[in-house]
Design a protein around this motif. Structure first.
Motif, PDB file in Angstrom:
ATOM      1  N   PRO A  44       0.801  -1.233   0.000  1.00 30.80           N
ATOM      2  CA  PRO A  44       0.000   0.000   0.000  1.00 30.80           C
ATOM      3  C   PRO A  44       0.826   1.272   0.000  1.00 30.80           C
ATOM      4  N   ARG A  45       2.053   1.224   0.535  1.00 30.04           N
ATOM      5  CA  ARG A  45       2.891   2.421   0.610  1.00 30.04           C
ATOM      6  C   ARG A  45       3.817   2.570  -0.587  1.00 30.04           C
ATOM      7  N   GLY A  46       3.767   1.623  -1.513  1.00 26.43           N
ATOM      8  CA  GLY A  46       4.617   1.699  -2.692  1.00 26.43           C
ATOM      9  C   GLY A  46       4.008   2.554  -3.792  1.00 26.43           C
ATOM     10  N   ALA A  47       4.721   2.614  -4.928  1.00 21.65           N
ATOM     11  CA  ALA A  47       4.269   3.426  -6.065  1.00 21.65           C
ATOM     12  C   ALA A  47       4.281   2.630  -7.368  1.00 21.65           C
ATOM     13  N   HIS A  48       4.088   1.312  -7.267  1.00 20.20           N
ATOM     14  CA  HIS A  48       4.109   0.473  -8.471  1.00 20.20           C
ATOM     15  C   HIS A  48       2.946   0.813  -9.403  1.00 20.20           C
ATOM     16  N   ALA A  49       1.773   1.110  -8.843  1.00 18.89           N
ATOM     17  CA  ALA A  49       0.610   1.433  -9.687  1.00 18.89           C
ATOM     18  C   ALA A  49       0.871   2.682 -10.505  1.00 18.89           C
ATOM     19  N   LEU A  50       1.460   3.701  -9.892  1.00 20.19           N
ATOM     20  CA  LEU A  50       1.776   4.920 -10.627  1.00 20.19           C
ATOM     21  C   LEU A  50       2.790   4.644 -11.724  1.00 20.19           C
ATOM     22  N   ALA A  51       3.811   3.847 -11.417  1.00 18.74           N
ATOM     23  CA  ALA A  51       4.816   3.517 -12.428  1.00 18.74           C
ATOM     24  C   ALA A  51       4.192   2.764 -13.596  1.00 18.74           C
ATOM     25  N   GLN A  52       3.239   1.881 -13.300  1.00 19.80           N
ATOM     26  CA  GLN A  52       2.592   1.133 -14.368  1.00 19.80           C
ATOM     27  C   GLN A  52       1.712   2.045 -15.232  1.00 19.80           C
ATOM     28  N   PHE A 186      -0.293  11.052  -2.142  1.00 22.97           N
ATOM     29  CA  PHE A 186      -1.124  10.975  -3.346  1.00 22.97           C
ATOM     30  C   PHE A 186      -0.502  10.102  -4.420  1.00 22.97           C
ATOM     31  N   MET A 187       0.766   9.704  -4.260  1.00 22.71           N
ATOM     32  CA  MET A 187       1.452   8.892  -5.251  1.00 22.71           C
ATOM     33  C   MET A 187       1.456   7.406  -4.875  1.00 22.71           C
ATOM     34  N   THR A 188       1.001   7.057  -3.689  1.00 25.40           N
ATOM     35  CA  THR A 188       1.077   5.682  -3.217  1.00 25.40           C
ATOM     36  C   THR A 188      -0.039   4.828  -3.811  1.00 25.40           C
ATOM     37  N   ASN A 189       0.171   3.522  -3.806  1.00 19.84           N
ATOM     38  CA  ASN A 189      -0.848   2.587  -4.289  1.00 19.84           C
ATOM     39  C   ASN A 189      -2.144   2.714  -3.492  1.00 19.84           C
ATOM     40  N   GLU A 190      -2.030   3.038  -2.207  1.00 20.71           N
ATOM     41  CA  GLU A 190      -3.194   3.107  -1.337  1.00 20.71           C
ATOM     42  C   GLU A 190      -4.086   4.306  -1.648  1.00 20.71           C
ATOM     43  N   ARG A 191      -3.473   5.435  -2.014  1.00 18.57           N
ATOM     44  CA  ARG A 191      -4.229   6.679  -2.194  1.00 18.57           C
ATOM     45  C   ARG A 191      -4.394   7.092  -3.654  1.00 18.57           C
ATOM     46  N   LEU A 192      -3.871   6.323  -4.571  1.00 21.04           N
ATOM     47  CA  LEU A 192      -3.840   6.769  -5.961  1.00 21.04           C
ATOM     48  C   LEU A 192      -5.248   6.946  -6.544  1.00 21.04           C
ATOM     49  N   ALA A 193      -6.208   6.175  -6.029  1.00 23.91           N
ATOM     50  CA  ALA A 193      -7.569   6.247  -6.572  1.00 23.91           C
ATOM     51  C   ALA A 193      -8.413   7.324  -5.899  1.00 23.91           C
ATOM     52  N   ASP A 194      -7.894   8.023  -4.893  1.00 20.11           N
ATOM     53  CA  ASP A 194      -8.663   9.051  -4.185  1.00 20.11           C
ATOM     54  C   ASP A 194      -8.605  10.376  -4.941  1.00 20.11           C
ATOM     55  N   ASP A 195      -9.702  11.112  -4.924  1.00 23.01           N
ATOM     56  CA  ASP A 195      -9.769  12.459  -5.503  1.00 23.01           C
ATOM     57  C   ASP A 195      -9.070  12.501  -6.871  1.00 23.01           C
ATOM     58  N   GLY A 196      -8.224  13.513  -7.034  1.00 22.95           N
ATOM     59  CA  GLY A 196      -7.464  13.631  -8.281  1.00 22.95           C
ATOM     60  C   GLY A 196      -6.023  13.220  -8.099  1.00 22.95           C
ATOM     61  N   ASP A 197      -5.767  12.288  -7.169  1.00 24.80           N
ATOM     62  CA  ASP A 197      -4.386  11.902  -6.863  1.00 24.80           C
ATOM     63  C   ASP A 197      -3.673  11.325  -8.080  1.00 24.80           C
ATOM     64  N   ALA A 198      -4.337  10.398  -8.784  1.00 25.54           N
ATOM     65  CA  ALA A 198      -3.683   9.772  -9.943  1.00 25.54           C
ATOM     66  C   ALA A 198      -3.359  10.805 -11.012  1.00 25.54           C
TER      67      ALA A 198
END
Length: 368
Positions: A44-52, A186-198
């Motif tokens: 949850p604290r990583g940034a793999h989703a953003l990198a993908q 806002f860059m983490t896997n856990e928060r990426l889907a919140d608000d306009g974080d992604a």
């Protein structure tokens, strides 16, 4: 069946304990896939989703675990993302990073990293990490809208754009764009889907065709000069392996330890005659040349038989024994004292002579 269970329940219990301990250790120490804001971390604290997401948009994301790797991967047309800057405390490493070309995105930089990589920006007060409106005209923030930001607020340099209550500062310096954010939530896997974080994360990290993502998980101090300590080179799992080994050895020692029970009286397997015991002790004395011990044994035995016959008690002094012996037998007191209390013989012949004299004295006392 009962006897077999009694015999094997100890080893089976030890094996069960070892298996349970190994299972718990494996669950607790299961290797992660990266640290906080690591481009390879799926936690949850990583940034793999953003990198993908960036890769899906054609951005070349290049993870780096050390400054040396970042130096090799960074080019003039790339963006350098710096996270986990608390592991970059060495001034030489920060100077190397400052010399790299391309734009910069600094995520939660510590004071040393901020001064080396964005000296125009000053750190301000701490704020809550919460959903905030942009409050600025920065296109990346305006298109994203509200986002979970906060953390450290920054004092922007002249001409810079400050967004989200100072939690995001962007400005141009030396032909490059430098962006500093006070929180990377806002860059983490856990928060990426919140608000306009992604959207905000992609707008900030996807400005260049290539991204060098530096997120070290271990202290990098001294690495530039090759001064990494031996402790830094030991894999993290070695410590747990040593603990498991010590526990296994301890359980094995408990299992194999002798269990002392009550004292049990047992019959002697054989009966040894007194003559054989005397003969065996005599042979031991002879093998070790212990004439003094042999002479002392002969004199002690003779006195045990002579003293009661002289009418004396066991606590009689040597002088009293010699005087009573001289009166009883007519022997010279000095000679009798030498036989009973003299120096040990120097050879076997002297020991034999002492035995004869003691026998003579005992017969004289008995016949007197």
């Amino acid at each position: 069946m009962r006897d077999a269970w009694a015999r094997w329940r100890g080893p089976l219990g030890v094996l069960a304990l070892l298996a349970a301990f190994a299972l718990v250790t494996a669950l607790v120490t299961r290797p992660g896939t990266g640290g906080y804001l690591s481009a390879e971390s799926t936690t949850p604290r990583g940034a793999h989703a953003l990198a993908q997401l960036l890769r899906d948009q054609g951005v070349d994301v290049r993870p780096a675990g050390t400054v040396q790797e970042a130096r090799e991967l960074t080019g003039p047309d790339s963006l350098l993302v710096v996270a986990q800057s608390q592991f970059l405390a060495d001034e030489a490493l920060l100077r190397d990073l400052a010399a790299l070309p391309g734009d910069r995105l600094l995520v939660e930089p510590v004071t040393q990293a901020l001064q080396a990589l964005a000296p125009e920006v000053g750190a301000g007060a701490l704020t809550d990490v919460e959903s905030r409106a942009p409050g600025c005209d920065l296109p990346a923030a305006v298109r994203a809208g509200t986002a979970v930001t906060g953390g450290v607020s920054y004092n922007p340099p002249p001409g810079a754009r400050s967004c989200y209550g100072g939690a995001l500062v962007s400005f141009s310096s030396g032909g490059r764009t430098v962006t500093v954010v006070g929180s990377g939530e806002f860059m983490t896997n856990e928060r990426l889907a919140d608000d306009g974080d992604a959207a905000l994360a992609m707008n900030l990290a996807g400005t260049r065709p290539a991204v060098t993502w530096l997120a070290p998980s271990l202290p990098q101090a001294g690495a530039a000069e090759g001064k990494a300590s031996v402790q830094d080179l030991i894999p993290p799992g070695v410590t747990w392996a040593a603990v498991q080994l010590l526990v296994a050895i301890g359980l094995l020692a408990v299992w194999r330890a002798r269990r002392l029970g009550p004292v049990v009286t047992e019959r002697l397997p054989v009966v040894v005659r007194a003559a054989e015991t005397v003969e065996g002790r005599g042979r031991l004395y002879r093998s070790r040349g212990a004439r003094d011990r042999a002479a002392a044994a002969l004199r002690a035995a003779a006195l045990d038989r002579i003293v009661p016959r002289l009418g004396l008690t066991a606590d009689a002094t040597p002088a009293e024994v010699v005087a009573a012996l001289a009166v009883r037998t007519g022997q010279n007191a000095q000679q009798a004292g030498a036989v009973l209390y003299g120096a040990p013989p120097a050879d076997d012949a002297g020991l034999m002579a002492l035995a004869r004299h003691l026998d003579i004295l005992e017969r004289q006392v008995s016949n007197a």
